[in-house]
Design an enzyme around this catalytic site. Structure first.
Site, PDB file in Angstrom:
ATOM      1  N   ASN A 193     -51.884 -86.818  74.943  1.00  0.00           N
ATOM      2  CA  ASN A 193     -52.277 -85.787  75.923  1.00  0.00           C
ATOM      3  C   ASN A 193     -53.762 -85.812  76.299  1.00  0.00           C
ATOM      4  O   ASN A 193     -54.110 -85.364  77.384  1.00  0.00           O
ATOM      5  CB  ASN A 193     -51.815 -84.400  75.468  1.00  0.00           C
ATOM      6  CG  ASN A 193     -52.562 -83.890  74.282  1.00  0.00           C
ATOM      7  OD1 ASN A 193     -52.936 -84.659  73.403  1.00  0.00           O
ATOM      8  ND2 ASN A 193     -52.800 -82.597  74.237  1.00  0.00           N
ATOM      9  N   VAL A 201     -44.620 -84.769  62.658  1.00  0.00           N
ATOM     10  CA  VAL A 201     -45.223 -86.018  62.174  1.00  0.00           C
ATOM     11  C   VAL A 201     -46.346 -85.707  61.175  1.00  0.00           C
ATOM     12  O   VAL A 201     -46.488 -86.384  60.148  1.00  0.00           O
ATOM     13  CB  VAL A 201     -45.723 -86.891  63.352  1.00  0.00           C
ATOM     14  CG1 VAL A 201     -46.469 -88.105  62.844  1.00  0.00           C
ATOM     15  CG2 VAL A 201     -44.554 -87.309  64.228  1.00  0.00           C
ATOM     16  N   GLY A 202     -47.097 -84.666  61.444  1.00  0.00           N
ATOM     17  CA  GLY A 202     -48.156 -84.264  60.509  1.00  0.00           C
ATOM     18  C   GLY A 202     -47.589 -84.015  59.121  1.00  0.00           C
ATOM     19  O   GLY A 202     -48.166 -84.440  58.107  1.00  0.00           O
ATOM     20  N   GLU A 207     -54.646 -82.450  62.921  1.00  0.00           N
ATOM     21  CA  GLU A 207     -54.795 -81.464  64.011  1.00  0.00           C
ATOM     22  C   GLU A 207     -53.449 -81.376  64.697  1.00  0.00           C
ATOM     23  O   GLU A 207     -52.982 -82.357  65.280  1.00  0.00           O
ATOM     24  CB  GLU A 207     -55.880 -81.909  64.997  1.00  0.00           C
ATOM     25  CG  GLU A 207     -57.289 -81.876  64.444  1.00  0.00           C
ATOM     26  CD  GLU A 207     -57.777 -80.483  64.064  1.00  0.00           C
ATOM     27  OE1 GLU A 207     -57.177 -79.484  64.513  1.00  0.00           O
ATOM     28  OE2 GLU A 207     -58.744 -80.396  63.298  1.00  0.00           O
ATOM     29  N   GLY A 211     -51.466 -84.632  66.488  1.00  0.00           N
ATOM     30  CA  GLY A 211     -50.131 -84.765  67.043  1.00  0.00           C
ATOM     31  C   GLY A 211     -49.253 -83.605  66.643  1.00  0.00           C
ATOM     32  O   GLY A 211     -49.750 -82.503  66.371  1.00  0.00           O
ATOM     33  N   SER A 212     -47.972 -83.870  66.575  1.00  0.00           N
ATOM     34  CA  SER A 212     -46.998 -82.794  66.345  1.00  0.00           C
ATOM     35  C   SER A 212     -46.951 -82.375  64.875  1.00  0.00           C
ATOM     36  O   SER A 212     -47.328 -83.147  63.977  1.00  0.00           O
ATOM     37  CB  SER A 212     -45.623 -83.274  66.787  1.00  0.00           C
ATOM     38  OG  SER A 212     -45.240 -84.365  65.973  1.00  0.00           O
ATOM     39  N   ASN A 213     -46.425 -81.189  64.648  1.00  0.00           N
ATOM     40  CA  ASN A 213     -46.295 -80.692  63.277  1.00  0.00           C
ATOM     41  C   ASN A 213     -45.311 -81.528  62.466  1.00  0.00           C
ATOM     42  O   ASN A 213     -45.515 -81.753  61.279  1.00  0.00           O
ATOM     43  CB  ASN A 213     -45.849 -79.227  63.300  1.00  0.00           C
ATOM     44  CG  ASN A 213     -47.026 -78.334  63.602  1.00  0.00           C
ATOM     45  OD1 ASN A 213     -47.571 -78.386  64.702  1.00  0.00           O
ATOM     46  ND2 ASN A 213     -47.456 -77.559  62.639  1.00  0.00           N
ATOM     47  N   CYS A 221     -53.004 -78.700  73.290  1.00  0.00           N
ATOM     48  CA  CYS A 221     -52.733 -77.942  72.061  1.00  0.00           C
ATOM     49  C   CYS A 221     -53.354 -76.554  72.139  1.00  0.00           C
ATOM     50  O   CYS A 221     -52.902 -75.631  71.476  1.00  0.00           O
ATOM     51  CB  CYS A 221     -53.277 -78.701  70.862  1.00  0.00           C
ATOM     52  SG  CYS A 221     -54.997 -79.144  71.053  1.00  0.00           S
TER      53      CYS A 221
HETATM   54  P1  NAD Z   1     -46.583 -87.064  68.008  1.00  0.00           P
HETATM   55  O1  NAD Z   1     -46.711 -86.374  66.691  1.00  0.00           O
HETATM   56  O2  NAD Z   1     -45.233 -87.412  68.490  1.00  0.00           O
HETATM   57  O3  NAD Z   1     -47.403 -88.436  67.975  1.00  0.00           O
HETATM   58  C1  NAD Z   1     -48.768 -88.497  67.630  1.00  0.00           C
HETATM   59  C2  NAD Z   1     -49.103 -89.876  67.115  1.00  0.00           C
HETATM   60  O4  NAD Z   1     -48.415 -90.069  65.865  1.00  0.00           O
HETATM   61  C3  NAD Z   1     -48.638 -91.015  68.021  1.00  0.00           C
HETATM   62  O5  NAD Z   1     -49.606 -92.035  68.009  1.00  0.00           O
HETATM   63  C4  NAD Z   1     -47.367 -91.460  67.360  1.00  0.00           C
HETATM   64  O6  NAD Z   1     -47.027 -92.804  67.647  1.00  0.00           O
HETATM   65  C5  NAD Z   1     -47.720 -91.307  65.893  1.00  0.00           C
HETATM   66  N1  NAD Z   1     -46.569 -91.216  64.972  1.00  0.00           N
HETATM   67  C6  NAD Z   1     -45.290 -90.849  65.262  1.00  0.00           C
HETATM   68  N2  NAD Z   1     -44.524 -90.922  64.138  1.00  0.00           N
HETATM   69  C7  NAD Z   1     -45.345 -91.323  63.135  1.00  0.00           C
HETATM   70  C8  NAD Z   1     -45.152 -91.567  61.738  1.00  0.00           C
HETATM   71  N3  NAD Z   1     -43.964 -91.400  61.160  1.00  0.00           N
HETATM   72  N4  NAD Z   1     -46.202 -91.957  60.996  1.00  0.00           N
HETATM   73  C9  NAD Z   1     -47.424 -92.100  61.567  1.00  0.00           C
HETATM   74  N5  NAD Z   1     -47.662 -91.908  62.877  1.00  0.00           N
HETATM   75  C10 NAD Z   1     -46.638 -91.526  63.647  1.00  0.00           C
HETATM   76  O7  NAD Z   1     -47.369 -86.141  69.061  1.00  0.00           O
HETATM   77  P2  NAD Z   1     -47.507 -86.338  70.626  1.00  0.00           P
HETATM   78  O8  NAD Z   1     -46.206 -86.004  71.286  1.00  0.00           O
HETATM   79  O9  NAD Z   1     -48.142 -87.654  70.928  1.00  0.00           O
HETATM   80  O10 NAD Z   1     -48.605 -85.205  70.992  1.00  0.00           O
HETATM   81  C11 NAD Z   1     -48.283 -83.883  71.249  1.00  0.00           C
HETATM   82  C12 NAD Z   1     -48.560 -83.002  70.044  1.00  0.00           C
HETATM   83  O11 NAD Z   1     -49.924 -83.158  69.657  1.00  0.00           O
HETATM   84  C13 NAD Z   1     -48.389 -81.525  70.314  1.00  0.00           C
HETATM   85  O12 NAD Z   1     -47.711 -80.908  69.254  1.00  0.00           O
HETATM   86  C14 NAD Z   1     -49.814 -81.004  70.382  1.00  0.00           C
HETATM   87  O13 NAD Z   1     -49.964 -79.642  70.072  1.00  0.00           O
HETATM   88  C15 NAD Z   1     -50.507 -81.882  69.413  1.00  0.00           C
HETATM   89  N6  NAD Z   1     -51.948 -81.896  69.692  1.00  0.00           N
HETATM   90  C16 NAD Z   1     -52.777 -81.244  68.826  1.00  0.00           C
HETATM   91  C17 NAD Z   1     -54.154 -81.207  69.070  1.00  0.00           C
HETATM   92  C18 NAD Z   1     -55.100 -80.492  68.131  1.00  0.00           C
HETATM   93  O14 NAD Z   1     -56.272 -80.815  68.150  1.00  0.00           O
HETATM   94  N7  NAD Z   1     -54.651 -79.552  67.334  1.00  0.00           N
HETATM   95  C19 NAD Z   1     -54.669 -81.857  70.189  1.00  0.00           C
HETATM   96  C20 NAD Z   1     -53.791 -82.510  71.040  1.00  0.00           C
HETATM   97  C21 NAD Z   1     -52.432 -82.536  70.775  1.00  0.00           C
END
Ligand code: NAD
Length: 467
Positions: A139, A219-220, A237, A215-217, A271
């Site tokens: 994003n 995956v986090g 994050e 990224g997403s919760n 986010c």
């Molecule tokens: P996502 O979690 O799907 O992917 C994020 C990254 O993680 C990508 O590079 C993806 O390839 C990688 N990934 C996926 N599976 C993995 C695994 N098993 N092990 C390691 N890495 C893996 O998120 P997204 O759809 O790309 O982004 C949107 C999300 O990000 C939303 O939930 C948004 O709120 C969050 N976000 C948070 C912030 C913040 O600073 N808090 C900022 C921007 C986006």
């Protein structure tokens, strides 16, 4: 010999899904492992290079980013749908992140401390961690990678960067600019591919000493489960469900305009986007009218881009239908844009009659959807704004300074805005959330140093000169 087959990824424009914008070869698992090894080797030299010289490379990159602003922004805009002005803004922000962290190379890395002994000197020194894995979402394809990679590098770490596959071309362009800026080989290594495959290699590798993830919760949580027990440093994050409060004493025109901006900017795919608004009863009707007026000003396809991907498009529409099914009332928008059916365009969408047991009040939509609530007073607004598993950002619109200060203390979020929308970050200010919105040290500002370095305490004995 077994040859691993390289997968090719083709990227399409989410504003016009029949327009192919390029292809990229994805990395294999063994190539990812090789890049981790190369990064570990490069660390030996890079970590010993002067931090001033490391900072100069970031400064060169900042200039290159500005030189390449238009082609980079055009590519990124076509790859993930943000409008061109939004993307130009992100490139400029990227340059300012680089300029801030380039200066870190000139700042102190420790302090001298007194000793109980007159023959000893004690001092501290911040040192890099080693190989850092940077895993980023789609994003903010320029700003988020830079606010992780720039501090990691200037403090002497080497980086293996796995961007989201949705922005593979933009990320490759960026990685090439690092090379043009003079970064030595393998100090930054990009790995292109699916997170479930390559991300896994990174988080499991014992050679990776720290993971910075946005990224997403879901995956986090996986990262925490796998890498947490290994004692790697982890920074996550995650998502948000950010609330705004509009009190009766607020500048209502400002509050309504900023709330719609906060909800709809970048098609709600931030986010920090405003996704809930709590309005005091005496001004509720007037503010709802103003919210609708502001939403009407948005020209989808011109001032608001498409959703970034088919998956995003389907997710957002599913959230909208679920909200309707659970009894929320859609008072504006709520469907794809019929005249723009060649892309993933959805109307800015406003819901009323939302209650806190509905998914729309609890789950991150990550699209242009705002839930509107009527509250009796300030106390009810604070209670409901805090009634969320997330804790990234919150806004209050008021002219009452005591209530504003009270909200600063009582809002359960990492980022508080007074009379402004929930989003927004500057490189010198720490960024991050509470509760399920994140864990680990904050990003950006001086907080970045906490995460990307560790501290050594040095004691030197026998410092007194004796004849
Ligand atoms: P996502 O979690 O799907 O992917 C994020 C990254 O993680 C990508 O590079 C993806 O390839 C990688 N990934 C996926 N599976 C993995 C695994 N098993 N092990 C390691 N890495 C893996 O998120 P997204 O759809 O790309 O982004 C949107 C999300 O990000 C939303 O939930 C948004 O709120 C969050 N976000 C948070 C912030 C913040 O600073 N808090 C900022 C921007 C986006």
């Amino acid at each position: 010999m077994v040859m691993s087959v390289r997968e090719i990824r083709v990227q399409f424009n989410p504003a016009n899904t029949s327009e192919c914008i390029g292809k990229i070869e994805l990395d294999t698992i063994s190539e990812t492992e090789e890049k981790i090894d190369a990064s570990e080797e490069a660390f030996q030299k890079w970590s010993r290079m002067s931090s001033v010289a490391r900072g100069e490379i970031l400064q060169t990159l900042a200039n290159l980013l500005i030189e390449h602003m238009e082609p980079l922004a055009e590519l990124a805009s076509k790859e993930m749908g943000k409008t061109l002005p939004e993307m130009i803004g992100e490139v400029k922000r990227g340059a300012s992140i680089l300029r801030y962290f380039s200066q870190e190379g000139m700042r102190a890395t420790g302090e001298v401390l007194p000793s109980a002994s007159d023959d000893k000197m004690i001092y501290t020194k911040r040192v890099p961690l080693g190989v850092v894995a940077v895993i980023t979402p789609w994003n903010f394809p320029i700003a988020i990678p830079l606010w992780k990679i720039a501090p990691a590098l200037v403090y002497g770490n080497t980086v293996v960067w796995k961007p989201s596959i949705e922005v593979a071309l933009t990320s490759q362009y960026m990685a090439d600019l690092f090379v043009k800026a003079g970064l030595p080989d393998h100090v930054l290594n990009i790995v292109q591919g699916r997170g479930s495959k390559l991300g896994k290699v990174l988080i499991e590798s014992p050679k990776v000493k720290a993971i910075s993830f946005t990224g997403s919760n879901a995956v986090g949580q996986q990262i925490l489960d796998v890498a947490g027990p290994t004692k790697k440093k982890i920074q996550l994050e995650l998502g948000g469900k950010n609330a705004a409060i509009i009190l009766a004493d607020a500048d209502l025109d400002l509050a309504a305009a900023k709330t719609i901006e906060g909800a709809m900017k970048q098609t709600g795919q931030r986010c920090t986007a405003t996704s809930r608004v709590y309005i005091e009863a005496p001004v509720y009707d007037a503010v709802v009218e103003k919210l609708i007026e502001n939403a009407k000003q948005i020209k989808v396809g011109v001032t608001m881009g498409p959703l970034a991907s088919k998956q995003q498009f389907e997710n957002v529409l599913e959230h909208i239908e679920r909200a309707k099914g659970q009894g929320a009332k859609c008072i504006f928008g709520g469907k794809p844009v019929a005249e723009l059916s060649e892309g993933y365009f959805v109307e800015p969408t406003l819901f009323t009659n939302v209650t806190h047991d509905m998914d729309l009040a609890k789950e991150e939509v990550f699209g242009p959807v705002l839930a509107i609530f009527k509250v009796a007073d300030y106390e009810e607004a604070v209670r409901l704004a805090n009634d969320s598993d997330f804790g990234l950002s919150a806004s209050i619109y008021t002219t009452n300074i005591q209530k504003a200060f009270d909200f600063i203390d009582r809002s359960e979020v990492g980022l508080v805005q007074i009379n402004d929308e929930t989003g927004g970050a500057e490189p010198q200010a720490p960024f991050g959330g509470m509760k399920n919105s994140g864990t680990g040290a904050r990003e950006q500002g001086q907080a970045a140093k906490e995460f990307f370095t560790t501290l050594k305490t040095i004691t030197i004995n026998g410092i007194q000169y004796k004849e």
